[in-house]
Design a protein around this motif. Structure first.
Motif, PDB file in Angstrom:
ATOM      1  N   ALA A 505      58.973  27.860   6.342  1.00 41.89           N
ATOM      2  CA  ALA A 505      58.713  27.322   7.687  1.00 41.89           C
ATOM      3  C   ALA A 505      59.692  26.207   8.034  1.00 41.89           C
ATOM      4  N   LYS A 506      60.068  25.413   7.041  1.00 43.73           N
ATOM      5  CA  LYS A 506      61.050  24.346   7.282  1.00 43.73           C
ATOM      6  C   LYS A 506      62.393  24.938   7.716  1.00 43.73           C
ATOM      7  N   LYS A 507      62.783  26.039   7.083  1.00 39.95           N
ATOM      8  CA  LYS A 507      64.052  26.684   7.444  1.00 39.95           C
ATOM      9  C   LYS A 507      63.986  27.241   8.863  1.00 39.95           C
ATOM     10  N   VAL A 508      62.839  27.844   9.198  1.00 37.93           N
ATOM     11  CA  VAL A 508      62.673  28.393  10.540  1.00 37.93           C
ATOM     12  C   VAL A 508      62.675  27.268  11.575  1.00 37.93           C
ATOM     13  N   LEU A 509      62.038  26.146  11.246  1.00 34.99           N
ATOM     14  CA  LEU A 509      62.016  24.997  12.150  1.00 34.99           C
ATOM     15  C   LEU A 509      63.422  24.475  12.412  1.00 34.99           C
ATOM     16  N   ALA A 510      64.234  24.425  11.355  1.00 36.18           N
ATOM     17  CA  ALA A 510      65.613  23.955  11.518  1.00 36.18           C
ATOM     18  C   ALA A 510      66.372  24.839  12.498  1.00 36.18           C
ATOM     19  N   ALA A 511      66.128  26.160  12.426  1.00 37.28           N
ATOM     20  CA  ALA A 511      66.790  27.089  13.356  1.00 37.28           C
ATOM     21  C   ALA A 511      66.193  26.972  14.748  1.00 37.28           C
ATOM     22  N   ALA A 512      64.858  26.864  14.830  1.00 37.57           N
ATOM     23  CA  ALA A 512      64.180  26.808  16.131  1.00 37.57           C
ATOM     24  C   ALA A 512      64.539  25.551  16.907  1.00 37.57           C
ATOM     25  N   ALA A 513      64.863  24.474  16.203  1.00 35.09           N
ATOM     26  CA  ALA A 513      65.145  23.195  16.861  1.00 35.09           C
ATOM     27  C   ALA A 513      66.535  23.144  17.478  1.00 35.09           C
ATOM     28  N   THR A 514      67.348  24.172  17.243  1.00 36.26           N
ATOM     29  CA  THR A 514      68.725  24.140  17.744  1.00 36.26           C
ATOM     30  C   THR A 514      69.050  25.252  18.738  1.00 36.26           C
ATOM     31  N   VAL A 515      68.200  26.284  18.830  1.00 39.95           N
ATOM     32  CA  VAL A 515      68.501  27.369  19.770  1.00 39.95           C
ATOM     33  C   VAL A 515      68.330  26.879  21.203  1.00 39.95           C
ATOM     34  N   ASP A 516      68.949  27.608  22.142  1.00 41.01           N
ATOM     35  CA  ASP A 516      68.916  27.175  23.546  1.00 41.01           C
ATOM     36  C   ASP A 516      68.001  28.049  24.399  1.00 41.01           C
ATOM     37  N   GLY A 517      67.314  28.984  23.800  1.00 43.88           N
ATOM     38  CA  GLY A 517      66.444  29.867  24.565  1.00 43.88           C
ATOM     39  C   GLY A 517      65.700  30.808  23.628  1.00 43.88           C
ATOM     40  N   GLU A 518      65.187  31.903  24.187  1.00 45.49           N
ATOM     41  CA  GLU A 518      64.429  32.842  23.380  1.00 45.49           C
ATOM     42  C   GLU A 518      65.377  33.672  22.513  1.00 45.49           C
ATOM     43  N   SER A 519      65.006  33.798  21.226  1.00 44.69           N
ATOM     44  CA  SER A 519      65.820  34.536  20.259  1.00 44.69           C
ATOM     45  C   SER A 519      64.942  35.585  19.590  1.00 44.69           C
ATOM     46  N   HIS A 520      65.342  36.847  19.699  1.00 45.35           N
ATOM     47  CA  HIS A 520      64.569  37.929  19.096  1.00 45.35           C
ATOM     48  C   HIS A 520      64.474  37.764  17.579  1.00 45.35           C
ATOM     49  N   ALA A 521      65.577  37.319  16.974  1.00 43.05           N
ATOM     50  CA  ALA A 521      65.574  37.127  15.514  1.00 43.05           C
ATOM     51  C   ALA A 521      64.606  36.017  15.125  1.00 43.05           C
ATOM     52  N   LEU A 522      64.602  34.934  15.901  1.00 38.30           N
ATOM     53  CA  LEU A 522      63.708  33.819  15.613  1.00 38.30           C
ATOM     54  C   LEU A 522      62.244  34.218  15.807  1.00 38.30           C
ATOM     55  N   VAL A 523      61.971  34.992  16.854  1.00 34.83           N
ATOM     56  CA  VAL A 523      60.605  35.465  17.106  1.00 34.83           C
ATOM     57  C   VAL A 523      60.108  36.296  15.919  1.00 34.83           C
ATOM     58  N   ALA A 524      60.977  37.132  15.387  1.00 33.52           N
ATOM     59  CA  ALA A 524      60.606  37.952  14.231  1.00 33.52           C
ATOM     60  C   ALA A 524      60.292  37.079  13.023  1.00 33.52           C
ATOM     61  N   GLN A 525      61.064  36.018  12.824  1.00 35.70           N
ATOM     62  CA  GLN A 525      60.821  35.107  11.707  1.00 35.70           C
ATOM     63  C   GLN A 525      59.496  34.366  11.878  1.00 35.70           C
ATOM     64  N   LEU A 526      59.188  33.991  13.121  1.00 36.32           N
ATOM     65  CA  LEU A 526      57.928  33.300  13.392  1.00 36.32           C
ATOM     66  C   LEU A 526      56.732  34.216  13.112  1.00 36.32           C
ATOM     67  N   ARG A 527      56.860  35.482  13.488  1.00 34.16           N
ATOM     68  CA  ARG A 527      55.778  36.440  13.221  1.00 34.16           C
ATOM     69  C   ARG A 527      55.554  36.608  11.715  1.00 34.16           C
ATOM     70  N   ALA A 528      56.658  36.569  10.985  1.00 30.85           N
ATOM     71  CA  ALA A 528      56.545  36.704   9.529  1.00 30.85           C
ATOM     72  C   ALA A 528      55.838  35.503   8.907  1.00 30.85           C
ATOM     73  N   LEU A 529      55.978  34.314   9.526  1.00 29.63           N
ATOM     74  CA  LEU A 529      55.311  33.122   9.007  1.00 29.63           C
ATOM     75  C   LEU A 529      53.802  33.168   9.213  1.00 29.63           C
ATOM     76  N   GLY A 530      53.375  33.775  10.341  1.00 31.97           N
ATOM     77  CA  GLY A 530      51.957  33.777  10.671  1.00 31.97           C
ATOM     78  C   GLY A 530      51.646  32.773  11.764  1.00 31.97           C
ATOM     79  N   GLU A 531      50.500  32.978  12.412  1.00 31.69           N
ATOM     80  CA  GLU A 531      50.163  32.156  13.574  1.00 31.69           C
ATOM     81  C   GLU A 531      49.961  30.681  13.222  1.00 31.69           C
ATOM     82  N   MET A 532      49.332  30.398  12.079  1.00 27.95           N
ATOM     83  CA  MET A 532      49.045  29.005  11.727  1.00 27.95           C
ATOM     84  C   MET A 532      50.326  28.190  11.565  1.00 27.95           C
ATOM     85  N   GLU A 533      51.296  28.744  10.838  1.00 27.67           N
ATOM     86  CA  GLU A 533      52.574  28.046  10.649  1.00 27.67           C
ATOM     87  C   GLU A 533      53.330  27.932  11.965  1.00 27.67           C
ATOM     88  N   ALA A 534      53.282  28.999  12.793  1.00 23.26           N
ATOM     89  CA  ALA A 534      53.965  28.973  14.086  1.00 23.26           C
ATOM     90  C   ALA A 534      53.389  27.881  14.977  1.00 23.26           C
TER      91      ALA A 534
END
Length: 626
Positions: A505-534
């Motif tokens: 989740a920390k790695k995903v957060l690092a990526a999520a904090a720098t994107v400029d909009g919606e990212s399909h790859a990031l959305v897929a990573q968030l789904r893999a983490l689960g709703e609680m972590e997201a």
């Protein structure tokens, strides 16, 4: 606190460039000259323009013979006005009227020049009327109002009251345009826009010759304007450029101007070279704002601290003035180095010990403020950093928090330049300890003292900035950082509790904090983490957006979480509800349009009378489509 405006006192050694530019204008002896000053936001363009003006006032004519008449034009002031294209021409006329107010003959000639500008406006507005009406398109300005009112009167089929209202509109529109229309009616048949433009330039040149002056126009804040205003101002400048006895100094960020040109010609195929040449063709002498190196930033910080010391009574004005002169003289040969304690002791003499701590901080901070990508030696960002520092010190004193200034500086530097994940790693370490001390500091600080290689305590702390930051004084391993982090609570996590994130989740957060909009790859990573972590990630992204004053990019990146789990939309809507309605922009509205969880929020914004005109227009357009 230091004012975040162009400086009246040269603390950056820009005087060298200012004197060179002023010398070019004087040496031109009335030949037309255009100087372009380029530099990024906050680099010091406005300060350099002001210094050039001051240099010309101090030594106005010298060898030139003709007097210099200075005119400051801030394009940004006319942003949003319908007549922004003609604002420069009107301001030039007003300045010339002021110059000749005591000479009736010259006064009439300036008034005749002003009349030509009005006629040019009328020609420009009136010429396309027939084609616009034939095409059925809408017109702006007074001619558009007149045509629209007449069309309404002719086609009106409603009640008498409606036709009377239309007639009043015609009268109002005509009265505004009447002088220009009379000029056109009385004009000779051969009058045309090209001839009017040439006539205006000839009259302008002749007028300056009779006045025996050189008009120096200092144009600033052009790159703050929206594309239409920026291009309109450049087009207006083109009417007066390269006329004898004129000099234009134009300060702008070239990248912003290129963007304005592209936006202006949107839909038209235009090569990058053409975009560049549009601005370059206006400029004869390009000047770049000098970039600050470590020595310049070190001197700048010392001079800011010295200014504060005089205002707080630590040193007197004479000592401050003498110290500033020593440092600025040294800056003329900054490449030689020598910006050390010996120089500062020489500069401030017997009272140097009174600001010794501040001088030491400046010595340590300068390399990081230059190397950091977040600040990069930018004078405005440095000043804002220092202002925020002073504000926090004041707040700490009011809260009876005894915080060493050096600790406050070091933590704020990390907050300003580190990534959100890296800063939160520190907050977690502090929150997890019983005494408010970050345990990981002990190992990294000791290895630094021993000269050992830096080993990052966390992946988010990798990089040269963190290695240099750890080496700054004071060491923090034995310091209770809870009071300092309390002042940084906009970015720090609450110290009472901490929502643990998994390594992934920390790695995903690092990526999520720098994107400029919606990212399909990031959305897929968030789904893999689960709703609680997201949900935990979304909470941090909302916190980051709040810290960034709800910038469009910081808001857009939050939408990745509800894109992964729609039920998180309610959490995002609650966060967005914090945005002051006047600051809501049309950029995010389409992203919310079809979201059921955003319906209540959108209804609230649509009904709020404090919304910006563009937001009100968006909601009006949406309601018409229903």
């Amino acid at each position: 606190m230091w004012q975040d405006i162009e400086a009246e006192v040269d603390l950056l050694n820009f005087g060298v460039v200012a004197r060179a530019a002023a010398g070019l204008i004087r040496a031109a002896k009335g030949a037309p000259l255009t100087i372009g000053i380029s530099g990024g936001w906050g680099a010091g363009k406005s300060t350099l323009v002001k210094l050039i003006g001051a240099e010309l006032v101090a030594k106005p004519g010298e060898d030139q013979g003709a007097a210099l008449v200075l005119l400051n034009f801030n394009a940004w002031l006319y942003q949003g006005y319908e007549d922004a294209r003609h604002a420069l021409l009107d301001v030039v006329t007003d300045r010339l009227l002021e110059q000749v107010k005591s000479d009736e003959t010259l006064l009439q000639k300036v008034k005749a020049f002003a009349k030509r500008i009005k006629v040019l406006k009328a020609v420009r507005f009136f010429a396309p009327v027939a084609s616009h009406v034939a095409a059925g398109t809408a017109l702006g300005g007074p001619v558009g109002a007149l045509v629209g009112a007449v069309s309404g009167l002719v086609t009106a089929t409603g009640e008498l009251a409606d036709r009377q209202e239309q007639f009043k509109a015609v009268q109002s529109a005509y009265s505004e345009l009447e002088p220009e229309l009379k000029e056109l009616v009385d004009a000779k048949k051969e009058r045309s826009l090209p001839k009017e433009i040439q006539g205006l330039r000839d009259a302008f040149e002749e007028l300056l010759k009779e006045l025996d002056v050189t008009l120096v126009v200092l144009v600033d804040d052009l790159d703050r304007c929206l594309p239409n205003t920026a291009i309109s101002t450049l087009e207006a400048m083109r009417l007066l450029l390269h006329v004898k006895r004129t000099a234009f100094i134009i300060a702008a960020d070239e990248n912003m101007i290129r963007g304005a040109v592209k936006a202006h010609f949107k839909g038209v195929e235009i090569e990058e070279g053409q975009v560049t040449s549009y601005f370059d063709k206006l400029i004869q002498v390009p000047l770049s704002v000098p970039r600050l190196g470590v020595n310049e930033v070190k001197a700048y910080l010392v001079l800011l601290f010295a200014d504060l010391a005089e205002r707080t009574g630590s040193i007197d004005h004479k000592t401050h003035f003498q110290g500033r002169k020593v440092i600025l003289d040294k800056l003329k040969k900054s490449w030689e180095g020598g910006f050390d304690s010996e120089l500062f002791t020489k500069a401030f003499g017997d009272v140097a010990h009174l600001i010794a701590a501040e001088l030491d901080i400046a010595d340590q901070l300068a390399p990081l403020l230059v190397a950091s990508e977040e600040i990069g030696g930018n004078p405005r960002l440095i000043k804002r950093f220092m202002n925020n520092l002073m504000l926090r010190r004041t707040i700490a004193a009011d809260m009876d928090l005894t915080l060493p200034f050096a600790e406050l500086v070091k933590v704020q530097l990390l907050e300003r330049c580190a990534t959100a994940v890296a800063f939160e790693f520190l907050a977690k370490a502090v929150a997890s300890s019983q005494d408010g001390k970050a345990v990981f500091f002990k190992a990294v600080e000791e290895s630094g003292v021993k000269g050992e290689a830096y080993v990052a305590p966390d992946p988010s702390w990798e990089g040269s900035f963190y290695e240099q930051w750890v080496g700054l004084s004071p060491q923090l391993a034995d310091v209770d950082l809870r009071p300092v982090l309390h002042l940084s609570r906009d970015r720090a996590l609450g110290l009472a509790s901490y929502d643990e994130l998994s390594t992934q989740a920390k790695k995903v957060l690092a990526a999520a904090a720098t994107v400029d909009g919606e990212s399909h790859a990031l959305v897929a990573q968030l789904r893999a983490l689960g709703e609680m972590e997201a949900a935990k990630l979304l909470k941090r992204l909302i916190r980051q957006a709040r810290a960034e004053q709800w910038s469009d990019s910081s808001i857009r990146r939050c939408f990745n979480c509800p894109a992964a789990f729609d039920q998180l939309g309610v959490q995002l809507a609650a966060g967005l509800a914090e945005i002051p309605v006047p600051k809501v922009t049309t950029v995010i509205l389409p992203l919310l349009a079809e979201k059921s969880w955003a319906a209540q929020l959108l209804a609230k914004w649509a009904a709020d009378t404090t919304a910006s005109p563009s937001v009100k227009g968006y909601f009006r357009a949406k309601s018409k489509k229903k």
